[in-house]
Design an enzyme around this catalytic site. Structure first.
Site, PDB file in Angstrom:
ATOM      1  N   HIS A 129       0.819  -1.217   0.000  1.00 22.06           N
ATOM      2  CA  HIS A 129       0.000   0.000   0.000  1.00 22.06           C
ATOM      3  C   HIS A 129       0.855   1.270   0.000  1.00 22.06           C
ATOM      4  O   HIS A 129       0.345   2.360  -0.244  1.00 22.06           O
ATOM      5  CB  HIS A 129      -0.996   0.001   1.160  1.00 22.06           C
ATOM      6  N   ASP A 159       0.070  -7.618   1.500  1.00 22.41           N
ATOM      7  CA  ASP A 159       0.402  -6.197   1.612  1.00 22.41           C
ATOM      8  C   ASP A 159       1.916  -5.997   1.657  1.00 22.41           C
ATOM      9  O   ASP A 159       2.425  -5.177   2.412  1.00 22.41           O
ATOM     10  CB  ASP A 159      -0.257  -5.554   2.827  1.00 22.41           C
ATOM     11  N   GLY A 238       3.465   6.601   7.666  1.00 23.60           N
ATOM     12  CA  GLY A 238       4.854   6.820   7.270  1.00 23.60           C
ATOM     13  C   GLY A 238       5.754   5.706   7.762  1.00 23.60           C
ATOM     14  O   GLY A 238       6.781   5.404   7.162  1.00 23.60           O
ATOM     15  N   ASN A 239       5.372   5.064   8.877  1.00 28.94           N
ATOM     16  CA  ASN A 239       6.098   3.893   9.370  1.00 28.94           C
ATOM     17  C   ASN A 239       5.812   2.651   8.542  1.00 28.94           C
ATOM     18  O   ASN A 239       6.545   1.655   8.638  1.00 28.94           O
ATOM     19  CB  ASN A 239       5.716   3.590  10.823  1.00 28.94           C
ATOM     20  N   SER A 240       4.754   2.674   7.742  1.00 27.05           N
ATOM     21  CA  SER A 240       4.371   1.499   6.970  1.00 27.05           C
ATOM     22  C   SER A 240       5.535   0.989   6.133  1.00 27.05           C
ATOM     23  O   SER A 240       6.166   1.747   5.400  1.00 27.05           O
ATOM     24  CB  SER A 240       3.202   1.835   6.042  1.00 27.05           C
ATOM     25  N   LEU A 295      -6.561 -24.773  -0.629  1.00 26.18           N
ATOM     26  CA  LEU A 295      -7.273 -25.878   0.007  1.00 26.18           C
ATOM     27  C   LEU A 295      -8.541 -26.232  -0.759  1.00 26.18           C
ATOM     28  O   LEU A 295      -8.950 -27.390  -0.795  1.00 26.18           O
ATOM     29  CB  LEU A 295      -7.607 -25.494   1.446  1.00 26.18           C
ATOM     30  N   GLY A 296      -9.158 -25.232  -1.350  1.00 25.37           N
ATOM     31  CA  GLY A 296     -10.349 -25.478  -2.158  1.00 25.37           C
ATOM     32  C   GLY A 296     -11.636 -25.535  -1.360  1.00 25.37           C
ATOM     33  O   GLY A 296     -12.520 -26.348  -1.647  1.00 25.37           O
TER      34      GLY A 296
END
Length: 517
Positions: A129, A159, A238-240, A295-296
């Site tokens: 992101h 992510d 901003g730490n992301s 796994l389905g």
């Protein structure tokens, strides 16, 4: 002046001189600093084991920061904004957009995130992101250099994204084992919170919880990872993408989100565990894509009533539909799994939350084999399942039961009150059957007592349709009464409930009812 007055004056002068001599002698013997040493000693706490331990911890934090900081980068993003008249920017998953600055309409919009080198040849891990939708990417290094970066690969499901800059011999941070983390363990978070000027900020905290499941879809509605490390280390927009490290200086997570009501840190932050990060990064570097085991099945959390009926844990998951993989195989069905089976463990890991299945399976690759523990008709079973190749973006899907209360449908048939179950049931009219999809058969829930077991534990709601009771199909109230006639007070039985949205779409779930005395 008389001789007596002169004698007294001489005595006073002699006493004064003697006092000066004494004080001077003391200063000469002890020194000026010695006189004030006692006051200073009272202001300084005496050395103790506890203070020594705390001092050592501070030294440890500094040592880790000195080791990790050179490998931490600030990710600067720029994207061109279309003039849509709304001025909307891409939201962060839990509040706080990486695109936090720039004009609201048209032009360019810039933002910041964080990242860390994971190899000496320029590979950097960050959040998807942070870079999604960016036209230009730059990274600010600890030594002040600003370098152009390219996207190697992205994975919206976890992510995560991998960037690369030209060059070699970059300082990097090794991966640690997130499975070894314990609640209460010290961790440090690195990144660039809130602004470019705050790059390489270090905060400390403890692991406040593990295995935080039930992660929400991302802003585009895609399912994302739901197995977070929760910490109280201060993390802000901003730490992301910045690393969460242990006191050995190893990456144990990538900071990804915060729980907040203000848009800034409120004491709870979340990081993607390093075992998921390592697997995803390796695949993105090798191929630019990520393959996950499949796994389905579709599944939903077993109701409290169903768990009580089988004496199962809180993470039990009821199998809904069986789905083919990208090659047309049905991995779960091939191993004998059927709808309504209740999964309680994967590879010996007891489910604490039904959503844990997503992480346990998605961290595997196609062709891997997992052991699934499940229950059928109250009997414990195990199945060895060779995972398939997922057909779309999600490794497994979660189907909601649609438990929100529905608007009751009008009908002319008289309702029947079944006080032993807290239910009022009604036979379907042809009009109601059409509203429920045309081929609906069952008995309509006209009302549910909110204090009843049916409402609280079985999670049955007004407007739903009971299609099966005690393993018998029911098409009327009379059928329901007959199916449960032999149930003793205090006894439990299974109930299948159908939920419709009024537009021809419906889903079913299994729960249990108890007959009250």
């Amino acid at each position: 002046m008389s001789k007596r007055k002169v004698s007294v004056a001489l005595l006073v002068a002699a006493a004064f001189l003697a006092g000066v001599f004494f004080v001077t002698s003391v200063f000469n013997l002890a020194g000026w600093s010695g006189l004030f040493q006692g006051a200073d000693a009272q202001a300084v706490l005496p050395e103790s084991e506890a203070i020594a331990v705390a001092s050592d911890l501070g030294v440890a934090f500094s040592t880790v920061a000195e080791h990790v900081n050179p490998a931490v980068v600030q990710v600067r993003t720029t994207r061109t904004m279309a003039d849509n008249g709304q001025g909307l920017s891409l939201p962060d998953m839990f509040g706080g957009s990486p695109f936090g600055r720039g004009g609201p309409r048209g032009g360019e919009q810039s933002g910041i995130g964080s990242g860390a080198f994971v190899s000496a040849d320029g590979y950097i891990v960050t959040n998807n992101h942070v870079v999604e939708g960016a036209d230009l990417l730059e990274v600010l290094l600890f030594d002040g250099r600003v370098l152009d970066a390219e996207v190697v690969g992205t994975d919206p499901f976890s992510d995560l994204a991998v960037l690369r800059v030209e060059g070699s011999d970059y300082p990097y941070v090794p991966f640690g084992d997130s499975d070894e983390l314990r609640v209460g363990q010290w961790v440090l978070a690195f990144g660039s919170p809130l602004s470019e000027e705050l790059s390489n900020t270090v905060t400390s905290g403890i692991v406040s919880s593990l295995g935080r499941f039930g992660g929400a879809p991302d802003p585009r509605g895609r399912q994302t990872i739901s197995n977070y490390i929760q910490t109280d280390a201060a993390v802000n927009p901003g730490n992301s993408g910045g690393p969460l490290v242990n006191l050995r200086g190893e990456i144990v997570g990538i900071n990804s989100a915060i729980a907040t009501r203000t848009g800034t840190f409120n004491g709870i932050s979340f990081a993607i565990p390093s075992d998921i990060v390592r697997s995803t990064v390796e695949q993105l570097i090798d191929t630019g894509t990520v393959e996950r085991g499949y796994l389905g099945i579709s599944f939903q959390a077993a109701t409290p009533a169903l768990r009580e009926a089988y004496d199962l844990g809180p993470g039990a998951a009821r199998v809904g539909d069986i789905s083919p993989d990208a090659t047309g195989r049905t991995p779960a069905a091939d191993a004998g799994i059927r709808p309504d089976d209740i999964i309680t463990a994967v590879d010996g890991v007891e489910l604490r939350d039904s959503a844990q299945i997503v992480s346990l399976i998605s961290n595997k690759r196609p062709g891997d084999t997992v052991e699934v523990t499940y229950y059928r008709d109250g009997k414990r079973r195990e199945a060895e399942i060779t995972l398939g190749r997922r057909p779309g973006d999600d490794a497994v899907s979660q189907n909601g039961r649609g438990r929100s209360e529905q608007r009751p449908m009008s009908g002319s048939r008289e309702p029947a009150s079944l006080e032993a179950y807290g239910l009022t049931l009604r036979d379907l009219t042809p009009q109601q059957a059409r509203q429920l999809g045309g081929d609906a058969a069952g008995v309509l829930v006209a009302d549910v007592e909110r204090a009843s077991y049916a409402y609280r534990e079985a999670e049955i709601r007004q407007g739903q349709l009971i299609v099966e009771a005690n393993r018998e199909p029911v098409a009327s109230v009379a059928d329901f009464r007959q199916a449960v006639a032999d149930v003793e007070p205090g006894g439990s039985f299974l109930v299948r409930v159908r939920v419709a949205d009024g537009r021809g779409n419906s889903a079913e779930y299994l729960t249990a009812l108890t007959k009250e005395g």
